[in-house]
Design an enzyme around this catalytic site. Structure first.
Site, mmCIF file in Angstrom:
data_model
loop_
_atom_site.group_PDB
_atom_site.id
_atom_site.type_symbol
_atom_site.label_atom_id
_atom_site.label_comp_id
_atom_site.label_asym_id
_atom_site.label_seq_id
_atom_site.Cartn_x
_atom_site.Cartn_y
_atom_site.Cartn_z
ATOM 1 N N LYS A 1 24.099 48.611 42.181
ATOM 2 C CA LYS A 1 23.603 48.381 43.539
ATOM 3 C C LYS A 1 22.172 48.900 43.693
ATOM 4 O O LYS A 1 21.307 48.207 44.234
ATOM 5 C CB LYS A 1 24.525 49.062 44.569
ATOM 6 N N LYS B 1 28.017 59.009 40.675
ATOM 7 C CA LYS B 1 28.929 59.428 41.741
ATOM 8 C C LYS B 1 29.545 60.742 41.305
ATOM 9 O O LYS B 1 29.733 60.988 40.112
ATOM 10 C CB LYS B 1 30.042 58.395 41.941
ATOM 11 N N THR C 1 28.121 49.963 56.340
ATOM 12 C CA THR C 1 28.963 49.239 55.389
ATOM 13 C C THR C 1 29.901 48.266 56.099
ATOM 14 O O THR C 1 30.036 47.107 55.692
ATOM 15 C CB THR C 1 29.780 50.227 54.533
ATOM 16 N N ASN D 1 36.045 54.419 57.683
ATOM 17 C CA ASN D 1 34.668 54.154 58.106
ATOM 18 C C ASN D 1 34.293 52.687 57.951
ATOM 19 O O ASN D 1 33.541 52.138 58.754
ATOM 20 C CB ASN D 1 33.691 54.994 57.281
#
Lengths: 201, 33
Positions: A14, A26, A111, A146
């Site tokens: 990304k 991550k 998102t 979320n």
């Protein structure tokens, strides 16, 4: 651990594809956040940040919130890093900060809204026969966090019908459509969407 | 309805907005979106 490896790979792609200099990694702690107190979460986050040491930094790699992390988590990471690196502007060390700490407007919703925008664009290109817009389109959303809860709001605003949603406790269904604002309110009050009135489990 | 069963519902759009790897070789035949 597999989940984090997958996320790291996706993050690499990304960031590279849109040329954002945030690196491609991550990190995470394997724990059940729902069973931990705020104090325990704070101590875990601070120790995790200390262990990351100089593997993160405004010009090295910038952590962003993901599953079971939020503005508070990012504030703890920033604060811990700031203590370890005094005398510098360390606010860019994390994204996902609160507005008060210098975060971006719309960051929480990005998102979920993005899911809706991309889907709308996809349909506008007539890639699916007879569906050029989201109007009256029946949508099922797995997840009410979320991403899922914001996506539900966004799809509803575009005229789609949310017929089912789920969270970690299970799923609910309503053939005539679920009201996304009521979903969010029920989830806030009951910690789950399961059991919402006038829905099938 | 279990969380995973929601993937099998008949719909126009299915949005997997939970964790990754929810749609895989073992359940693609059961997706009705």
């Amino acid at each position: 651990m597999d989940e984090i490896i997958i996320l790291a790979k996706m993050m690499t792609w990304k960031c590279a594809l849109v040329n954002i200099p945030f690196g491609g990694a991550k990190g995470g702690v394997v724990c059940n956040t729902k069973q931990l107190s705020e104090g325990e979460l704070r101590r875990i986050t601070r120790r995790f940040t200390s262990e990351l040491a100089d593997n993160i930094g405004p010009h090295i790699d910038i952590p962003a919130p993901d599953m079971y992390t939020n503005e508070q988590t990012m504030a703890w990471i920033f604060d811990t890093y700031d203590v370890l690196h005094p005398g510098k502007n360390n606010r860019p060390v994390v994204t996902g900060k609160s507005i008060e700490m210098g975060g971006s407007l719309g960051g929480n919703e990005a998102t979920g809204n993005g899911v809706c925008y991309v889907t709308e664009r996809f349909l506008s290109k007539a890639l699916i026969t007879d569906s050029r817009s989201l109007e009256r389109v029946k949508v099922v959303i797995q997840g009410s966090g979320n991403v899922g809860s914001v996506a539900a709001m966004s799809f509803s605003e575009k005229g789609a019908i949310i017929i089912a949603v789920s969270d970690s406790q299970g799923g609910i269904y309503c053939g005539i459509g679920l009201e996304s604002s009521e979903l969010r309110l029920f989830k806030e009050q009951h910690k789950s969407i399961v059991g919402m009135p006038n829905t099938l489990r | 309805m279990m969380n995973g069963e929601i993937l099998h519902l008949e719909c126009d759009l299915l949005i997997p907005a939970a964790i990754s790897n929810q749609i895989h070789n073992g359940n693609t035949d059961e997706i009705n979106a």
